[in-house]
Write an enzyme that holds these catalytic residues in place. Structure first.
Site, mmCIF file in Angstrom:
data_model
loop_
_atom_site.group_PDB
_atom_site.id
_atom_site.type_symbol
_atom_site.label_atom_id
_atom_site.label_comp_id
_atom_site.label_asym_id
_atom_site.label_seq_id
_atom_site.Cartn_x
_atom_site.Cartn_y
_atom_site.Cartn_z
ATOM 1 C CD GLU A 83 2.870 0.434 1.768
ATOM 2 O OE1 GLU A 83 2.873 -0.536 2.594
ATOM 3 O OE2 GLU A 83 2.691 1.622 1.766
ATOM 4 C CB SER A 84 -0.456 -3.468 2.710
ATOM 5 O OG SER A 84 0.755 -3.517 3.212
ATOM 6 C CE LYS A 85 3.633 2.429 8.342
ATOM 7 N NZ LYS A 85 5.033 2.570 8.859
ATOM 8 C CB CYS A 178 7.182 -6.963 3.897
ATOM 9 S SG CYS A 178 7.348 -5.246 3.292
ATOM 10 C CG ASP A 185 3.929 -10.391 3.859
ATOM 11 O OD1 ASP A 185 3.364 -9.836 4.871
ATOM 12 O OD2 ASP A 185 4.483 -9.996 2.892
ATOM 13 C CG HIS A 217 0.583 -9.907 0.204
ATOM 14 N ND1 HIS A 217 1.261 -8.984 0.603
ATOM 15 C CD2 HIS A 217 0.048 -10.488 1.349
ATOM 16 C CE1 HIS A 217 1.196 -8.711 1.823
ATOM 17 N NE2 HIS A 217 0.413 -9.786 2.376
ATOM 18 C CD GLU A 218 -0.776 -6.849 -4.001
ATOM 19 O OE1 GLU A 218 -1.291 -6.099 -3.610
ATOM 20 O OE2 GLU A 218 0.396 -7.226 -3.587
ATOM 21 N NE ARG A 246 2.408 -7.641 7.955
ATOM 22 C CZ ARG A 246 3.720 -7.576 7.144
ATOM 23 N NH1 ARG A 246 4.011 -6.485 6.760
ATOM 24 N NH2 ARG A 246 4.198 -8.674 6.638
ATOM 25 N N GLY A 247 -2.195 -5.295 10.327
ATOM 26 C CA GLY A 247 -2.799 -3.870 10.312
ATOM 27 C C GLY A 247 -4.212 -3.800 10.095
#
Length: 271
Positions: A83-85, A178, A185, A217-218, A246-247
């Site tokens: 997870e990106s965050k 998201c 996104d 995204h994936e 992002r971030g």
């Protein structure tokens, strides 16, 4: 099994003050693939998720800050995505931590991401160059009406079985949201294929139908791949998306029929 709702997404999280690999939050890919009828033991594609990290810093052995960019490549057959965050928080945990040398940082990130993904993750410092001028056919130049923005509608796709094509199509209009925070996104996407010709108007309408859809995204890229493969039955298919940052991170999933060479690494003009 961890779900997106269990992660740090959408919650206040204290800034990490020391290196902490426990911040990484893996999510089973099967959570998204089950809905698409994809079995982990019989994937219809090969591929990877290429991450670009623009904000990476740590302290050297004497306390002097070091800065770098980095590229992480996660294989598509890994059991988990990250997870990106949680990845951003994890990378921030390096900021106030000392490391003997730069390679110790690279090795730590490679080890920790591999453990979280459940498969070997490649980590190198630096970013790919900006991509060369687009040579694909621009779907966005079409003058068409669109009124479907979600959920993704594969019935919009059409193919001409009497016209064999070998072409690459591109659009900068892919947008999804998201699944936890609802934040948008944005991405460009390239679709290269050999097989029955894809109706371009229908393909653009299909891509725009992701606009109000909530998915990682994936998972969006895998959905596009599976829908095109099931409906058009191309002999070869490659779907390559480049999401905006992002971030301090951007994600670039690629899925293709087995045996195809990976696209040349490069960053989109919006990245």
């Amino acid at each position: 099994m961890k779900t997106p709702q269990d992660s740090s997404l959408g919650r206040h999280v204290d800034y990490p003050h020391e290196y902490d690999p426990s911040l990484l939050f893996p999510i089973a890919r099967s959570l998204g693939r089950d809905a698409l009828g994809i079995r982990d033991d019989a994937l219809p594609f090969a591929g990877f998720d290429r991450w670009h990290a623009y904000e990476l810093s740590w302290l050297d052995a004497r306390g002097k800050p070091r800065v770098a960019t980095a590229t992480f490549t996660v294989p598509a057959d890994s059991p988990n995505l990250v997870e990106s965050k949680s990845l951003k928080l994890y990378l921030n945990s390096f900021n106030a931590s000392r490391f003997h040398d730069d390679n110790a940082v690279r090795e730590a990130i490679e080890r920790d991401l591999s453990r979280a993904a459940g498969a070997p993750v490649a980590v190198v410092f630096g970013l790919p160059a900006m991509a060369d001028a687009e040579t694909a056919i621009d779907l966005d130049a079409q003058d068409i009406a669109i009124d479907s923005y979600g959920p993704p509608d594969a019935s919009l796709l059409a193919f001409d079985a009497n016209d064999d094509a070998d072409e690459t199509l591109a659009s900068a209009l892919l947008k999804s949201n998201c699944p936890v925070t609802g934040q948008p996104d944005w991405a460009s996407v390239r679709i290269a294929y050999r097989g029955p010709r894809i109706d371009r108007a229908g393909l653009l309408r299909y891509l725009v139908s992701f606009r109000d859809h909530a998915e990682f995204h994936e998972q969006c890229v895998e959905r596009i791949f599976v829908d095109l493969l099931a409906r058009g039955r191309p002999r070869e298919l490659s779907v390559d998306a480049r999401y905006t940052r992002r971030g301090g991170l951007d994600i670039n999933p690629w899925r293709a029929t087995p045996g195809l060479a990976a696209p040349t690494a490069g960053r989109d003009r919006r990245q």
